[in-house]
Structure formats: structure tokens, C-alpha cells
Motif scaffolding. Structure first.
Motif, PDB file in Angstrom:
ATOM      1  N   TYR A   1     -89.163   2.001 117.274  1.00 15.24           N
ATOM      2  CA  TYR A   1     -87.939   2.806 117.231  1.00 15.24           C
ATOM      3  C   TYR A   1     -87.062   2.437 118.427  1.00 15.24           C
ATOM      4  CZ  TYR A   1     -90.560   5.152 113.692  1.00 15.24           C
ATOM      5  OH  TYR A   1     -91.275   5.406 112.541  1.00 15.24           O
ATOM      6  N   PRO A   2     -86.394   1.265 118.360  1.00 17.08           N
ATOM      7  CA  PRO A   2     -85.703   0.721 119.530  1.00 17.08           C
ATOM      8  C   PRO A   2     -84.312   1.283 119.808  1.00 17.08           C
ATOM      9  CG  PRO A   2     -85.515  -0.799 117.704  1.00 17.08           C
ATOM     10  CD  PRO A   2     -86.404   0.335 117.243  1.00 17.08           C
ATOM     11  N   HIS A   3     -83.765   2.072 118.900  1.00 17.98           N
ATOM     12  CA  HIS A   3     -82.406   2.582 119.092  1.00 17.98           C
ATOM     13  C   HIS A   3     -82.447   4.057 119.487  1.00 17.98           C
ATOM     14  CE1 HIS A   3     -81.109  -1.131 117.276  1.00 17.98           C
ATOM     15  NE2 HIS A   3     -81.841  -0.856 116.199  1.00 17.98           N
ATOM     16  N   LYS A   4     -81.678   4.391 120.501  1.00 16.61           N
ATOM     17  CA  LYS A   4     -81.637   5.766 121.026  1.00 16.61           C
ATOM     18  C   LYS A   4     -80.272   6.371 120.700  1.00 16.61           C
ATOM     19  CE  LYS A   4     -81.933   8.238 125.422  1.00 16.61           C
ATOM     20  NZ  LYS A   4     -82.218   8.081 126.854  1.00 16.61           N
ATOM     21  N   MET A   5     -80.297   7.610 120.202  1.00 16.74           N
ATOM     22  CA  MET A   5     -79.033   8.301 119.899  1.00 16.74           C
ATOM     23  C   MET A   5     -79.121   9.737 120.405  1.00 16.74           C
ATOM     24  SD  MET A   5     -76.000   8.550 118.365  1.00 16.74           S
ATOM     25  CE  MET A   5     -75.710   7.505 116.971  1.00 16.74           C
ATOM     26  N   GLU A   6     -78.205  10.096 121.293  1.00 11.90           N
ATOM     27  CA  GLU A   6     -78.103  11.485 121.723  1.00 11.90           C
ATOM     28  C   GLU A   6     -77.268  12.216 120.677  1.00 11.90           C
ATOM     29  OE1 GLU A   6     -76.784  14.188 125.503  1.00 11.90           O
ATOM     30  OE2 GLU A   6     -77.508  12.144 125.803  1.00 11.90           O
ATOM     31  N   ILE A   7     -77.863  13.194 120.044  1.00  8.75           N
ATOM     32  CA  ILE A   7     -77.217  13.906 118.948  1.00  8.75           C
ATOM     33  C   ILE A   7     -76.374  15.041 119.519  1.00  8.75           C
ATOM     34  CG2 ILE A   7     -77.566  15.185 116.801  1.00  8.75           C
ATOM     35  CD1 ILE A   7     -78.593  12.252 116.774  1.00  8.75           C
ATOM     36  N   SER A   8     -75.071  14.943 119.291  1.00  8.22           N
ATOM     37  CA  SER A   8     -74.174  15.988 119.778  1.00  8.22           C
ATOM     38  C   SER A   8     -73.258  16.518 118.682  1.00  8.22           C
ATOM     39  CB  SER A   8     -73.351  15.488 120.967  1.00  8.22           C
ATOM     40  OG  SER A   8     -72.613  14.347 120.610  1.00  8.22           O
ATOM     41  N   SER A   9     -73.443  15.992 117.467  1.00  6.30           N
ATOM     42  CA  SER A   9     -72.625  16.466 116.350  1.00  6.30           C
ATOM     43  C   SER A   9     -73.370  16.221 115.043  1.00  6.30           C
ATOM     44  CB  SER A   9     -71.284  15.734 116.313  1.00  6.30           C
ATOM     45  OG  SER A   9     -71.472  14.386 115.925  1.00  6.30           O
ATOM     46  N   LEU A  10     -72.900  16.836 113.999  1.00 11.10           N
ATOM     47  CA  LEU A  10     -73.476  16.622 112.679  1.00 11.10           C
ATOM     48  C   LEU A  10     -73.325  15.164 112.255  1.00 11.10           C
ATOM     49  CD1 LEU A  10     -74.855  17.746 110.181  1.00 11.10           C
ATOM     50  CD2 LEU A  10     -72.608  18.468 109.345  1.00 11.10           C
ATOM     51  N   ASP A  11     -72.220  14.548 112.591  1.00 11.94           N
ATOM     52  CA  ASP A  11     -72.009  13.136 112.259  1.00 11.94           C
ATOM     53  C   ASP A  11     -73.031  12.240 112.954  1.00 11.94           C
ATOM     54  OD1 ASP A  11     -69.892  13.564 110.507  1.00 11.94           O
ATOM     55  OD2 ASP A  11     -68.369  13.334 112.075  1.00 11.94           O
ATOM     56  N   ASP A  12     -73.343  12.530 114.215  1.00  9.53           N
ATOM     57  CA  ASP A  12     -74.381  11.772 114.930  1.00  9.53           C
ATOM     58  C   ASP A  12     -75.710  11.885 114.199  1.00  9.53           C
ATOM     59  OD1 ASP A  12     -72.571  11.122 116.941  1.00  9.53           O
ATOM     60  OD2 ASP A  12     -73.333  12.643 118.342  1.00  9.53           O
ATOM     61  N   LEU A  13     -76.060  13.088 113.798  1.00  3.55           N
ATOM     62  CA  LEU A  13     -77.328  13.320 113.101  1.00  3.55           C
ATOM     63  C   LEU A  13     -77.365  12.560 111.779  1.00  3.55           C
ATOM     64  CD1 LEU A  13     -80.033  14.818 113.078  1.00  3.55           C
ATOM     65  CD2 LEU A  13     -78.854  16.717 111.952  1.00  3.55           C
ATOM     66  N   LYS A  14     -76.291  12.592 111.042  1.00  5.61           N
ATOM     67  CA  LYS A  14     -76.222  11.882 109.763  1.00  5.61           C
ATOM     68  C   LYS A  14     -76.405  10.378 109.939  1.00  5.61           C
ATOM     69  CE  LYS A  14     -73.217  15.126 107.304  1.00  5.61           C
ATOM     70  NZ  LYS A  14     -71.857  15.302 106.721  1.00  5.61           N
TER      71      LYS A  14
END
Length: 69
Positions: free
Chosen positions: A17-30
Motif C-alpha cells: 500500500y505505497p500511496h498515502k492519502m490524508e482524508i479531509s473530504s468526501l471526494d478524498d475518500l471516494k
């Protein structure tokens, strides 16, 4: 919340799982949940108990395939 993902989908052999995403919105989560993802950080991004570093959330998977009802 931080999620880690790989650009594959429903690959039961995936362990990276090499990609990191800080989720700050519904669009980020999607953007993340359309791929295989985890909520934990692992050494060298390789999912394995010994490689666990940290997680900032809990995730649960509830399957009702063996229900008594």
C-alpha cells in the motif's frame, strides 16, 4: 484520517500500500476506496503484522454470509 492504498482493485494477493492519502473530504475518500486500501502504515508499505507502525482510525468488515437468521 489517513488511508494507504494501492492502484489495484479486489486483488486478494495484494500486500503493498505505497500511496498515502490524508482524508479531509468526501471526494478524498471516494478517490481512495475505489482501490485496495488499509488504515494502517506499514514498514516499506508491506502489510504484515510485524511491519505495523501505526493507525489513526479503526476499520471493521462485517460480513453476514454465515448468519443464523
Amino acid at each position: 484520517m489517513v488511508l494507504y492504498y494501492n492502484e489495484v482493485h479486489q486483488n486478494s494477493y495484494n500486500t503493498r500500500y505505497p500511496h498515502k492519502m490524508e482524508i479531509s473530504s468526501l471526494d478524498d475518500l471516494k478517490k481512495v476506496v475505489c482501490y485496495d486500501y488499509v488504515c494502517a502504515e506499514y514498514t516499506e508499505f508491506y502489510r504484515k503484522n510485524d511491519n505495523f507502525i501505526s493507525a489513526d482510525c479503526n476499520m471493521f468488515d462485517v460480513d453476514n454470509t454465515d448468519s443464523d437468521a
